[in-house]
Scaffold this motif. Structure first.
Motif, PDB file in Angstrom:
ATOM      1  N   LEU A 450      -0.481   3.624  -8.364  1.00 23.58           N
ATOM      2  CA  LEU A 450      -1.242   2.377  -8.142  1.00 23.58           C
ATOM      3  C   LEU A 450      -0.720   1.663  -6.889  1.00 23.58           C
ATOM      4  O   LEU A 450       0.064   0.720  -6.964  1.00 23.58           O
ATOM      5  N   THR A 451      -1.233   2.102  -5.772  1.00 25.53           N
ATOM      6  CA  THR A 451      -0.851   1.444  -4.520  1.00 25.53           C
ATOM      7  C   THR A 451      -1.773   0.251  -4.266  1.00 25.53           C
ATOM      8  O   THR A 451      -2.870   0.139  -4.851  1.00 25.53           O
ATOM      9  N   LEU A 452      -1.357  -0.635  -3.370  1.00 25.41           N
ATOM     10  CA  LEU A 452      -2.163  -1.802  -2.994  1.00 25.41           C
ATOM     11  C   LEU A 452      -3.489  -1.375  -2.395  1.00 25.41           C
ATOM     12  O   LEU A 452      -4.555  -1.916  -2.729  1.00 25.41           O
ATOM     13  N   GLU A 453      -3.445  -0.365  -1.522  1.00 26.70           N
ATOM     14  CA  GLU A 453      -4.658   0.102  -0.861  1.00 26.70           C
ATOM     15  C   GLU A 453      -5.647   0.679  -1.874  1.00 26.70           C
ATOM     16  O   GLU A 453      -6.856   0.450  -1.792  1.00 26.70           O
ATOM     17  N   HIS A 454      -5.110   1.434  -2.843  1.00 23.49           N
ATOM     18  CA  HIS A 454      -5.970   2.052  -3.853  1.00 23.49           C
ATOM     19  C   HIS A 454      -6.697   0.980  -4.684  1.00 23.49           C
ATOM     20  O   HIS A 454      -7.915   1.051  -4.888  1.00 23.49           O
ATOM     21  N   CYS A 455      -5.975  -0.011  -5.157  1.00 26.38           N
ATOM     22  CA  CYS A 455      -6.596  -1.049  -6.006  1.00 26.38           C
ATOM     23  C   CYS A 455      -7.528  -1.951  -5.198  1.00 26.38           C
ATOM     24  O   CYS A 455      -8.534  -2.446  -5.731  1.00 26.38           O
ATOM     25  N   ALA A 456      -7.221  -2.185  -3.913  1.00 25.57           N
ATOM     26  CA  ALA A 456      -8.109  -2.980  -3.051  1.00 25.57           C
ATOM     27  C   ALA A 456      -9.445  -2.280  -2.883  1.00 25.57           C
ATOM     28  O   ALA A 456     -10.518  -2.904  -2.914  1.00 25.57           O
ATOM     29  N   ARG A 457      -9.405  -0.930  -2.721  1.00 27.12           N
ATOM     30  CA  ARG A 457     -10.654  -0.166  -2.597  1.00 27.12           C
ATOM     31  C   ARG A 457     -11.463  -0.253  -3.892  1.00 27.12           C
ATOM     32  O   ARG A 457     -12.687  -0.343  -3.855  1.00 27.12           O
ATOM     33  N   GLN A 458     -10.788  -0.229  -5.016  1.00 29.18           N
ATOM     34  CA  GLN A 458     -11.477  -0.353  -6.294  1.00 29.18           C
ATOM     35  C   GLN A 458     -12.220  -1.691  -6.407  1.00 29.18           C
ATOM     36  O   GLN A 458     -13.280  -1.775  -7.026  1.00 29.18           O
ATOM     37  N   ALA A 459     -11.658  -2.728  -5.769  1.00 30.72           N
ATOM     38  CA  ALA A 459     -12.261  -4.071  -5.829  1.00 30.72           C
ATOM     39  C   ALA A 459     -13.210  -4.336  -4.662  1.00 30.72           C
ATOM     40  O   ALA A 459     -13.775  -5.431  -4.548  1.00 30.72           O
ATOM     41  N   ASN A 460     -13.359  -3.321  -3.775  1.00 32.55           N
ATOM     42  CA  ASN A 460     -14.219  -3.464  -2.584  1.00 32.55           C
ATOM     43  C   ASN A 460     -13.767  -4.625  -1.688  1.00 32.55           C
ATOM     44  O   ASN A 460     -14.575  -5.376  -1.146  1.00 32.55           O
ATOM     45  N   LEU A 461     -12.464  -4.761  -1.535  1.00 27.91           N
ATOM     46  CA  LEU A 461     -11.890  -5.795  -0.662  1.00 27.91           C
ATOM     47  C   LEU A 461     -10.906  -5.149   0.304  1.00 27.91           C
ATOM     48  O   LEU A 461     -10.360  -4.067   0.036  1.00 27.91           O
ATOM     49  N   SER A 462     -10.685  -5.818   1.421  1.00 27.16           N
ATOM     50  CA  SER A 462      -9.641  -5.347   2.329  1.00 27.16           C
ATOM     51  C   SER A 462      -8.293  -5.532   1.649  1.00 27.16           C
ATOM     52  O   SER A 462      -8.120  -6.445   0.822  1.00 27.16           O
ATOM     53  N   GLY A 464      -5.529  -6.659   2.776  1.00 26.76           N
ATOM     54  CA  GLY A 464      -4.880  -7.937   3.073  1.00 26.76           C
ATOM     55  C   GLY A 464      -5.455  -9.079   2.246  1.00 26.76           C
ATOM     56  O   GLY A 464      -4.709  -9.889   1.667  1.00 26.76           O
ATOM     57  N   TYR A 465      -6.798  -9.150   2.184  1.00 23.68           N
ATOM     58  CA  TYR A 465      -7.444 -10.202   1.398  1.00 23.68           C
ATOM     59  C   TYR A 465      -7.139 -10.017  -0.077  1.00 23.68           C
ATOM     60  O   TYR A 465      -6.867 -10.977  -0.807  1.00 23.68           O
ATOM     61  N   TYR A 466      -7.174  -8.746  -0.509  1.00 27.94           N
ATOM     62  CA  TYR A 466      -6.904  -8.447  -1.922  1.00 27.94           C
ATOM     63  C   TYR A 466      -5.495  -8.883  -2.305  1.00 27.94           C
ATOM     64  O   TYR A 466      -5.272  -9.457  -3.378  1.00 27.94           O
ATOM     65  N   SER A 467      -4.559  -8.593  -1.419  1.00 28.81           N
ATOM     66  CA  SER A 467      -3.160  -8.942  -1.692  1.00 28.81           C
ATOM     67  C   SER A 467      -2.986 -10.456  -1.862  1.00 28.81           C
ATOM     68  O   SER A 467      -2.352 -10.925  -2.817  1.00 28.81           O
ATOM     69  N   ASN A 468      -3.566 -11.210  -0.941  1.00 32.74           N
ATOM     70  CA  ASN A 468      -3.469 -12.675  -1.022  1.00 32.74           C
ATOM     71  C   ASN A 468      -4.181 -13.219  -2.259  1.00 32.74           C
ATOM     72  O   ASN A 468      -3.691 -14.127  -2.941  1.00 32.74           O
ATOM     73  N   LEU A 469      -5.369 -12.660  -2.524  1.00 36.77           N
ATOM     74  CA  LEU A 469      -6.150 -13.124  -3.659  1.00 36.77           C
ATOM     75  C   LEU A 469      -5.441 -12.806  -4.974  1.00 36.77           C
ATOM     76  O   LEU A 469      -5.422 -13.617  -5.912  1.00 36.77           O
ATOM     77  N   PHE A 470      -4.820 -11.620  -5.037  1.00 41.61           N
ATOM     78  CA  PHE A 470      -4.123 -11.216  -6.249  1.00 41.61           C
ATOM     79  C   PHE A 470      -2.973 -12.179  -6.560  1.00 41.61           C
ATOM     80  O   PHE A 470      -2.795 -12.609  -7.702  1.00 41.61           O
ATOM     81  N   LYS A 471      -2.240 -12.532  -5.526  1.00 42.22           N
ATOM     82  CA  LYS A 471      -1.106 -13.438  -5.730  1.00 42.22           C
ATOM     83  C   LYS A 471      -1.585 -14.836  -6.119  1.00 42.22           C
ATOM     84  O   LYS A 471      -0.980 -15.506  -6.972  1.00 42.22           O
ATOM     85  N   LYS A 472      -2.718 -15.287  -5.493  1.00 42.55           N
ATOM     86  CA  LYS A 472      -3.258 -16.614  -5.780  1.00 42.55           C
ATOM     87  C   LYS A 472      -3.708 -16.721  -7.229  1.00 42.55           C
ATOM     88  O   LYS A 472      -3.484 -17.736  -7.905  1.00 42.55           O
ATOM     89  N   VAL A 473      -4.339 -15.652  -7.749  1.00 42.32           N
ATOM     90  CA  VAL A 473      -4.886 -15.703  -9.105  1.00 42.32           C
ATOM     91  C   VAL A 473      -3.815 -15.404 -10.156  1.00 42.32           C
ATOM     92  O   VAL A 473      -3.724 -16.091 -11.178  1.00 42.32           O
TER      93      VAL A 473
END
Length: 542
Positions: A450-462, A464-473
């Motif tokens: 479960l890499t960051l890139e893999h899960c970001a693709r699953q969410a259809n987000l970049s 970088g945005y996914y990483s920030n959003l994940f931490k915010k939520v």
């Protein structure tokens, strides 16, 4: 008790006088004899002293005949009623006496009934005349009381409808209006923010304040030029005045604004129309004054505006372009509060600095339209029940409550703030849903890499945005969350008596030892120690 009608008798025959005085019960007829005389001169003196309502007199008497006495009585007591006693041969004299103003005559020989009949007739005529006079007095009183309203109505007609010059002099005199000479101009004077500031006053206080304001305006005007000031609406006055020059008009208007501000708690705005060379041109000057008055929109009040070719042109066609508006709406749609506020600030600042200010009504319509477009943007993104606050703010402008550009600016800034807050809230809700779905994916696929890139693709987000959003939520970093999720899964499996090697493989760790190091780093215990403690057994060496 009803007042008796006064009768005076003049005849050169004493027996006739005594008979009229003593033989007739005048009180029964509502009449009293207040005096008598034996000749014309004496009769005139008695009449001057007693001021009778009815005079019964002979036509032929010494010293002054009835004709001369009639003429003088009419001059002295124009409302009295004169009855002439006349012989048949004096009939022409009697007719002449009637021409002089006598009411009636009685031919000799006459009876007591004849005298009673003619005097009672004179009494009735005098009473009717008195009633008519009282009615006229009452009408004049009512007319005098209604003059202010009549003047106001007439002056209002002058500024709303063209009037023939031939009608002016007649009405001007009838209404006792002050004399004005051409050229004229019309000023429209309006109390600033009247209902917002003074609507709560009781009627008596409000009327006193309005009277005081009109009085100050009239006194100020009188020191400069002849003028007529009248009320038009609850918070508006109109002034028609003689013009000396445009500079003089501005000076006069500024003086009115200054005096009102100094001596009352009001401020006023004044619109000044162009010069009118004749009365029939006053409606044009009035409309120009109204148009000029609307420009207090840019100042908020306490100022005068002179109608000119610039203001009469209507509008500088520019406030903002369609492309600029689309840029604003795009920022609003995305909830970018900073950009929408910056756009509004730039628009208002640039508009305020224009050499030719846009027509206020055009600006108002433009801003109302913009607010509706903002509402439409939100309706495309959000359910209507979430827009109650925004719609209520939009509807505020429909009541015409905004009187100045400053108030429109505040209103639009508030709309932007409310709208962007709603969009941000919706974005936050959507973002939470995305991360919550991603968390469920992570928890159900812990065996994967479960890499960051893999899960970001699953969410259809970049990533970088996914990483920030994940931490915010979630409140933690992506990697920390994945590691913690695997450790929690491992704890559960250890308690279920799985072997460490099995757990490491299940959670995607290639080496048992690496898994044990990660587990100890997170929990402070080795997997075996955690298992033994949890199951109540003695710990063994890992």
């Amino acid at each position: 008790m009803k007042q008796l009608v006064k009768l005076c008798i003049v005849d050169d025959i004493r027996s006739v006088v005594d008979m009229f005085k003593n033989k007739i019960p005048w009180g029964q007829y509502g009449i009293e004899v207040v005096g008598s005389a034996m000749n014309g001169e004496e009769g005139l003196e008695v009449i001057a002293r007693t001021k009778p309502d009815i005079i019964l007199t002979d036509i032929r008497m010494p010293k002054m005949d009835g004709l001369e006495m009639t003429r003088r009585i009419v001059e002295m007591l124009p409302h009295s009623k004169i009855v002439i006693l006349s012989a048949y041969t004096d009939f022409e004299y009697a007719r002449k006496a009637i021409q002089y103003g006598a009411l009636d005559y009685v031919k000799k020989p006459f009876s007591i009934d004849d005298i009673i009949k003619v005097v009672v007739k004179a009494k009735e005529a005098w009473e009717q005349d008195k009633q008519d006079r009282l009615h006229v007095v009452e009408l004049e009183k009512k007319m005098k009381e209604s003059l202010p309203a009549l003047r106001q109505e007439y002056m209002s007609l002058l500024v709303h409808h063209q009037t023939d010059e031939s009608d002016i002099a007649q009405w001007w005199g009838f209404l006792d209006l002050p004399s004005l000479q051409a050229p004229y101009a019309v000023m429209v004077i309006q109390i600033d923010q009247f209902m917002d500031k003074y609507g709560s006053l009781v009627v008596k206080e409000l009327e006193l304040a309005r009277f005081s304001l009109q009085n100050i305006v009239e006194e100020t005007m009188s020191t400069y030029t002849p003028s007529i000031v009248f009320r038009e609406t609850l918070n508006r006055y109109v002034c028609i005045l003689h013009v000396q020059s445009q500079e003089h008009l501005i000076q006069l208007a500024d003086a009115c604004c200054e005096n009102i501000a100094n001596y009352t708690k009001f401020t006023i705005s004044i619109g000044i129309g162009q010069e009118a060379s004749q009365v029939r041109e006053l409606p044009r000057s009035y409309q120009q004054a109204l148009s000029a008055l609307s420009y207090h929109f840019y100042t908020g009040g306490n100022g005068a505006f002179l109608s000119s070719t610039h203001t009469q042109a209507g509008s500088a066609a520019w406030v903002y372009t369609a492309d600029s508006e689309n840029e604003f709406l795009f920022s609003f749609r995305s909830g970018n509060r900073e950009k929408t506020m910056a756009w509004l600030t730039a628009i208002f600042d640039e508009m305020q600095n224009q050499a030719v200010l846009p027509e206020p009504s055009d600006v108002e319509h433009l801003f109302h339209g913009l607010s509706l477009k903002m509402l439409r943007v939100l309706l495309e993104k959000l359910p209507r029940q979430q827009l109650t606050e925004f719609e209520a703010k939009v509807k505020e402008a429909r009541g015409g409550s905004r009187a100045s550009m400053f108030e429109y600016r505040q209103w639009l800034f508030e709309l932007c703030d409310i709208g962007c807050r709603l969009v941000d809230k919706e974005h936050a809700s959507e973002s939470q849903k995305i991360i919550y779905r991603s968390i469920e994916y992570i928890k159900s696929h812990l065996e994967k890499d479960l890499t960051l890139e893999h899960c970001a693709r699953q969410a259809n987000l970049s990533w970088g945005y996914y990483s920030n959003l994940f931490k915010k939520v979630s409140g933690t970093t992506f990697q920390q969350f994945v590691t913690q999720a695997k450790i929690e899964k491992a704890k559960s499996m250890l308690i279920d008596d799985y072997q460490v090697q099995e757990i490491a493989q299940e959670l995607g760790y290639e080496h048992r030892r690496y898994f044990s190091e990660v587990f100890k780093k997170q929990t402070g215990l080795t997997p075996t120690e955690f298992k033994e403690i949890s199951l109540g057994r003695s710990a063994k060496t890992e």
